[in-house]
Design an enzyme around this catalytic site. Structure first.
Site, short mmCIF file in Angstrom:
data_model
loop_
_atom_site.label_atom_id
_atom_site.label_comp_id
_atom_site.label_asym_id
_atom_site.label_seq_id
_atom_site.Cartn_x
_atom_site.Cartn_y
_atom_site.Cartn_z
N ARG A 232 0.87 -1.17 0.00
CA ARG A 232 0.00 0.00 0.00
C ARG A 232 0.91 1.22 0.00
NH1 ARG A 232 -3.71 -2.63 -1.43
NH2 ARG A 232 -5.67 -3.09 -0.35
N GLU A 261 -3.75 7.57 -4.44
CA GLU A 261 -4.16 7.04 -5.76
C GLU A 261 -5.50 7.63 -6.19
OE1 GLU A 261 -4.14 2.78 -5.34
OE2 GLU A 261 -2.06 2.77 -4.72
N HIS A 279 -1.62 0.27 -9.74
CA HIS A 279 -2.25 -0.66 -8.78
C HIS A 279 -2.90 -1.84 -9.51
CE1 HIS A 279 -4.11 -0.86 -4.48
NE2 HIS A 279 -3.89 -2.07 -4.99
P1 NAP Z 1 -0.78 -11.50 5.04
O1 NAP Z 1 -0.79 -12.94 4.66
O2 NAP Z 1 -1.64 -11.03 6.15
O3 NAP Z 1 0.75 -11.08 5.29
C1 NAP Z 1 1.09 -9.83 5.84
C2 NAP Z 1 2.57 -9.84 6.24
O4 NAP Z 1 2.91 -8.55 6.73
C3 NAP Z 1 2.91 -10.84 7.35
O5 NAP Z 1 4.19 -11.37 7.15
C4 NAP Z 1 2.90 -9.96 8.59
O6 NAP Z 1 3.70 -10.57 9.59
C5 NAP Z 1 3.50 -8.68 8.03
N1 NAP Z 1 3.18 -7.50 8.83
C6 NAP Z 1 1.96 -7.08 9.23
N2 NAP Z 1 2.05 -5.96 9.96
C7 NAP Z 1 3.38 -5.67 10.04
C8 NAP Z 1 4.12 -4.65 10.68
N3 NAP Z 1 3.52 -3.68 11.39
N4 NAP Z 1 5.47 -4.66 10.54
C9 NAP Z 1 6.09 -5.62 9.83
N5 NAP Z 1 5.44 -6.62 9.20
C10 NAP Z 1 4.09 -6.65 9.31
O7 NAP Z 1 -1.22 -10.59 3.80
P2 NAP Z 1 -1.10 -10.92 2.22
O8 NAP Z 1 -2.26 -11.71 1.77
O9 NAP Z 1 0.29 -11.40 1.94
O10 NAP Z 1 -1.29 -9.43 1.63
C11 NAP Z 1 -0.42 -8.39 2.03
C12 NAP Z 1 -0.90 -7.05 1.52
O11 NAP Z 1 -0.61 -6.90 0.14
C13 NAP Z 1 -2.40 -6.77 1.59
O12 NAP Z 1 -2.85 -6.44 2.89
C14 NAP Z 1 -2.56 -5.62 0.62
O13 NAP Z 1 -2.37 -4.39 1.29
C15 NAP Z 1 -1.40 -5.83 -0.37
N6 NAP Z 1 -1.90 -6.20 -1.70
C16 NAP Z 1 -1.61 -5.37 -2.78
C17 NAP Z 1 -2.08 -5.72 -4.04
C18 NAP Z 1 -1.79 -4.87 -5.23
O14 NAP Z 1 -2.60 -4.84 -6.15
N7 NAP Z 1 -0.65 -4.22 -5.29
C19 NAP Z 1 -2.87 -6.87 -4.22
C20 NAP Z 1 -3.12 -7.67 -3.11
C21 NAP Z 1 -2.62 -7.34 -1.85
P3 NAP Z 1 3.46 -10.31 11.18
O15 NAP Z 1 1.98 -10.45 11.41
O16 NAP Z 1 4.31 -11.36 11.85
O17 NAP Z 1 3.95 -8.94 11.43
#
Ligand code: NAP
Length: 316
Positions: A232, A261, A279
């Protein structure tokens, strides 16, 4: 029998809207323009359909007394006030996993594009520089380089699997180590950046990760380092990023997400060492269809009193 009313919280993907129209009566937010007319239908709206970038606050929920569910088509739900939803007994769902491959593919594509300067290479050929100036300046190698992942969840792990195919040395940071993974854990983003050639950001957005990648992290990544953000826009301090790129204290960047955005700062657009995409992490037909199907399945399950396929962790 009257159909269940679902309100679109934003302009929805046509794939999601088409499914909703088949199953429910779909209202768009234009209906809110006529406050009196909206108040009459609002009392019977049972579902809210949203995108990953939708903003749904306590105020809107308060106007929908029959609301049971907010079904987000997207994995990120940082725009939804989940605490307010929980307080009203409203469930929130999202669409994890079905988009992992696409977002990971894009992250690798952006990393390669920034390292090998693919957009600049395309311009070099089309603009005639190849004929008039000869070879392009040399680029940076990806295979075998050091990759730091900020976030190692569903998508982060899919990125790591792909990067392993490039022989990259992989390390990560997160709030907690995942001992089962074959990658090195580094406790904070700045230390990870200092030990990386490429830093890929893939955490959720929201208050918990605001400017997690700040000026210090960018300085640690250094003049040869490349930042890739597919998380994000809020996770990276965009002003510090522009400053670092302009000063040459950061080598390059590839960005799919931005602070405001779809507006992208002109100073960022002016930098040739930056690759930009609008995005599009999950933007393939197959994946968007899978996301729409899952978002719709959550609404149907809710109204049928069945367990929800993919509630957000706070609503499990
Ligand atoms: P996820 O499975 O929940 O993984 C999130 C990761 O971030 C985990 O490793 C978590 O580990 C870490 N994290 C969370 N809070 C943190 C913090 N404060 N400091 C450091 N690390 C932190 O989520 P996902 O499915 O992989 O998706 C991740 C994100 O990608 C989504 O939430 C979305 O914002 C983004 N995304 C973007 C697109 C795009 O079009 N560009 C598409 C899809 C998703 P810990 O809980 O151990 O901290």
């Amino acid at each position: 029998m009257s159909r269940i009313l679902v309100l679109a919280a934003a302009k929805l993907s046509p794939l999601y809207a088409a499914l909703l129209e088949q199953r429910f009566q779909l209202l768009d937010r234009a209906h809110e323009g006529d406050a009196a007319a909206f108040a009459t239908v609002a009392a019977t709206i049972r579902g809210l359909a949203a995108n990953g970038d939708s903003r749904v606050g306590a105020e809107l929920m308060a106007r929908l007394p029959a609301l049971e569910i907010i079904a987000v088509m997207g994995v990120g739900y940082d725009g939804i006030d989940v605490a307010a939803a929980k307080a009203r007994g409203v469930r929130v769902t999202h669409t994890p996993d079905v988009l992992n491959d696409d977002v990971a593919d894009l992250a690798i594509g952006l990393m390669l594009s920034a390292a090998r300067q693919l957009p600049a290479a395309d311009r070099w050929v089309r603009g005639g520089d190849w004929e008039t100036r000869g070879a392009m300046p040399l680029a940076r190698k990806v295979s075998g380089a050091r990759l730091g992942l900020v976030g190692i969840g569903r998508i982060g792990q899919a990125i790591a699997q792909r990067a392993a195919g490039f022989g990259m040395q992989i390390a990560y940071t997160a709030r907690s180590a995942r001992p089962g993974l074959p990658y090195r854990f580094v406790a904070d983003a700045q230390a990870l950046a200092a030990a990386s050639d490429y830093l890929v950001v893939i955490t959720p957005g929201g208050a918990g990760t605001l400017h997690l990648v700040d000026a210090g992290v960018l300085r640690a990544l250094g003049p040869k380092g490349i930042l890739v953000n597919v998380a994000r826009g809020s996770v990276v301090d965009e002003a510090a990023l522009i400053e670092a790129l302009e000063q040459g204290t950061l080598g390059g960047a590839a960005l799919d997400v931005f602070a405001d955005e779809p507006r992208v700062p002109a100073r960022l657009k002016a930098l040739p060492q930056v690759v930009l995409s609008p995005h599009i992490g999950s933007a393939t037909t197959a994946t968007r269809q899978a996301m729409a199907d899952l978002a719709c399945a959550n609404l149907e399950a809710c109204f049928a009193g069945r367990p929800l396929p993919s509630p957000v962790p706070e609503c499990r």
